[in-house]
Design a protein around this motif. Structure first.
Motif, mmCIF file in Angstrom:
data_model
loop_
_atom_site.group_PDB
_atom_site.id
_atom_site.type_symbol
_atom_site.label_atom_id
_atom_site.label_comp_id
_atom_site.label_asym_id
_atom_site.label_seq_id
_atom_site.Cartn_x
_atom_site.Cartn_y
_atom_site.Cartn_z
ATOM 1 N N LEU A 120 0.832 -1.205 0.000
ATOM 2 C CA LEU A 120 0.000 0.000 0.000
ATOM 3 C C LEU A 120 0.865 1.253 0.000
ATOM 4 C CD1 LEU A 120 -2.876 -0.774 2.557
ATOM 5 C CD2 LEU A 120 -3.126 -0.448 0.096
ATOM 6 N N HIS A 121 1.928 1.227 0.791
ATOM 7 C CA HIS A 121 2.826 2.382 0.875
ATOM 8 C C HIS A 121 3.514 2.630 -0.460
ATOM 9 C CE1 HIS A 121 5.754 5.223 2.353
ATOM 10 N NE2 HIS A 121 6.745 4.412 2.035
ATOM 11 N N GLU A 122 3.998 1.569 -1.087
ATOM 12 C CA GLU A 122 4.690 1.713 -2.368
ATOM 13 C C GLU A 122 3.770 2.300 -3.440
ATOM 14 O OE1 GLU A 122 5.979 -2.238 -3.074
ATOM 15 O OE2 GLU A 122 7.526 -2.175 -1.483
ATOM 16 N N GLN A 123 2.470 2.041 -3.313
ATOM 17 C CA GLN A 123 1.502 2.547 -4.285
ATOM 18 C C GLN A 123 0.912 3.899 -3.859
ATOM 19 O OE1 GLN A 123 0.929 1.108 -7.283
ATOM 20 N NE2 GLN A 123 2.604 -0.250 -6.669
ATOM 21 N N ALA A 126 -0.536 4.239 1.759
ATOM 22 C CA ALA A 126 -0.225 4.151 3.189
ATOM 23 C C ALA A 126 0.968 5.046 3.489
ATOM 24 C CB ALA A 126 0.064 2.709 3.603
ATOM 25 N N HIS A 127 0.949 5.650 4.664
ATOM 26 C CA HIS A 127 1.949 6.668 4.995
ATOM 27 C C HIS A 127 2.371 6.548 6.457
ATOM 28 C CE1 HIS A 127 1.158 8.747 1.188
ATOM 29 N NE2 HIS A 127 -0.119 8.455 1.412
ATOM 30 N N SER A 128 3.522 7.128 6.725
ATOM 31 C CA SER A 128 4.027 7.129 8.098
ATOM 32 C C SER A 128 4.529 8.519 8.483
ATOM 33 C CB SER A 128 5.176 6.110 8.246
ATOM 34 O OG SER A 128 6.264 6.441 7.378
ATOM 35 N N LEU A 129 4.472 8.777 9.759
ATOM 36 C CA LEU A 129 5.114 9.955 10.336
ATOM 37 C C LEU A 129 6.083 9.446 11.385
ATOM 38 C CD1 LEU A 129 3.694 13.392 11.279
ATOM 39 C CD2 LEU A 129 4.953 12.096 13.016
ATOM 40 N N GLU A 130 7.331 9.911 11.282
ATOM 41 C CA GLU A 130 8.390 9.408 12.154
ATOM 42 C C GLU A 130 8.831 10.472 13.163
ATOM 43 O OE1 GLU A 130 8.250 7.660 8.179
ATOM 44 O OE2 GLU A 130 9.105 9.621 8.692
ATOM 45 N N VAL A 144 -3.529 4.501 6.572
ATOM 46 C CA VAL A 144 -3.960 4.481 5.181
ATOM 47 C C VAL A 144 -4.691 5.777 4.860
ATOM 48 C CG1 VAL A 144 -5.438 3.300 3.500
ATOM 49 C CG2 VAL A 144 -4.154 1.961 5.201
ATOM 50 N N ALA A 145 -4.353 6.387 3.726
ATOM 51 C CA ALA A 145 -4.995 7.627 3.293
ATOM 52 C C ALA A 145 -5.783 7.376 2.011
ATOM 53 C CB ALA A 145 -3.955 8.718 3.054
ATOM 54 N N LEU A 146 -7.063 7.720 2.051
ATOM 55 C CA LEU A 146 -7.936 7.614 0.879
ATOM 56 C C LEU A 146 -8.788 8.865 0.803
ATOM 57 C CD1 LEU A 146 -9.249 3.933 1.073
ATOM 58 C CD2 LEU A 146 -7.756 4.883 -0.680
ATOM 59 N N GLY A 147 -8.586 9.668 -0.242
ATOM 60 C CA GLY A 147 -9.310 10.925 -0.312
ATOM 61 C C GLY A 147 -9.013 11.766 0.913
ATOM 62 N N GLY A 148 -10.055 12.134 1.658
ATOM 63 C CA GLY A 148 -9.880 12.913 2.870
ATOM 64 C C GLY A 148 -9.963 12.082 4.132
ATOM 65 N N LEU A 149 -9.781 10.754 4.006
ATOM 66 C CA LEU A 149 -9.729 9.848 5.160
ATOM 67 C C LEU A 149 -8.284 9.509 5.480
ATOM 68 C CD1 LEU A 149 -10.807 7.569 7.167
ATOM 69 C CD2 LEU A 149 -10.625 6.043 5.179
ATOM 70 N N PHE A 150 -7.925 9.585 6.769
ATOM 71 C CA PHE A 150 -6.694 8.951 7.228
ATOM 72 C C PHE A 150 -7.090 7.944 8.289
ATOM 73 C CE2 PHE A 150 -2.883 8.131 9.636
ATOM 74 C CZ PHE A 150 -1.944 7.971 8.631
#
Length: 218
Positions: A120-123, A126-130, A144-150
């Motif tokens: 998911l991240h590669e596409q 999906a995202h991370s904050l470190e 996971v981020a989709l549109g305005g959903l996290f």
């Protein structure tokens, strides 16, 4: 209603038909298309043997304009000892979330979850904050981020306040990017302290529909 057994068809039953504990379905796979459909549908996976899909009622969220930063957290933020990055160490964050920690001997984040969410991240879904301290990864959160959903999946810390600092910066980032919904699935003592709230599933699904229709860039 009996829990639905999924096959290879890409579908989910109505989350409102979940059993009293929030279980919606069993089976299927953790492919990218199915995971994306799950989050759009208000459903998330929790186990892999078997794969189970859930939509709890109530559902926990952060209201992006109501995040509560305590006086002590604001003091930590002012000190500026932590460095914050985005999508710099996604797999490391997942591995940190999967590792045993205080009060947590094991987690649901298995190798199968690691590989599925890395995809998911590669596409770009999906995202991370470190959160770093003197060059060492000491906390983080991914989702996971989709549109305005996290959809926040998990977070970890190895030093005090790191996960709270990560959450604070993630909320600020989502507000800046005009996200509409920050899903955290279920309340924990930490998220409740920071302002997390529980809403009915029907209300969550209503807000989800509006959020995923938005066009937001993480």
């Amino acid at each position: 209603m009996a829990v639905v057994l999924l096959d290879q068809r890409l579908r989910f039953p109505n989350p409102e038909l979940a059993d009293p504990e929030g279980l919606v379905a069993i089976g299927g796979d953790l492919s990218l298309p199915r995971l994306l459909l799950a989050y759009r549908s208000g459903v998330f996976p929790w186990t892999v043997q078997p794969i189970t899909w859930w939509s709890p009622d109530p559902r926990a969220i952060f209201e992006l304009d109501a995040f509560h930063a305590s006086r002590s957290l604001r003091r930590v933020l002012r000190n500026g000892e932590f460095e914050i990055t985005l999508d710099k160490a996604f797999r490391q964050v997942m591995e940190g979330c999967a590792a045993p920690g205080p009060g947590r001997r094991m987690t649901w984040i298995t190798r199968e979850f690691l590989e599925a969410y890395a995809c998911l991240h590669e596409q770009g879904h999906a995202h991370s904050l470190e959160c770093w301290l003197r060059g060492e990864l000491v906390g983080g959160i991914y989702g996971v981020a989709l549109g305005g959903l996290f959809a926040g999946e998990s977070m970890f810390h190895t030093v005090s306040n790191a996960s709270k600092v990560a959450l604070y910066h993630l909320v600020e980032h989502l507000r800046c990017r005009k996200f509409g919904l920050f899903d955290i699935q279920m309340l924990t003592p930490i998220t409740a302290q920071l302002g997390g709230v529980a809403i009915r599933r029907k209300e969550y699904l209503r807000r989800l529909a509006g959020a995923v229709a938005k066009s937001c860039l993480f």
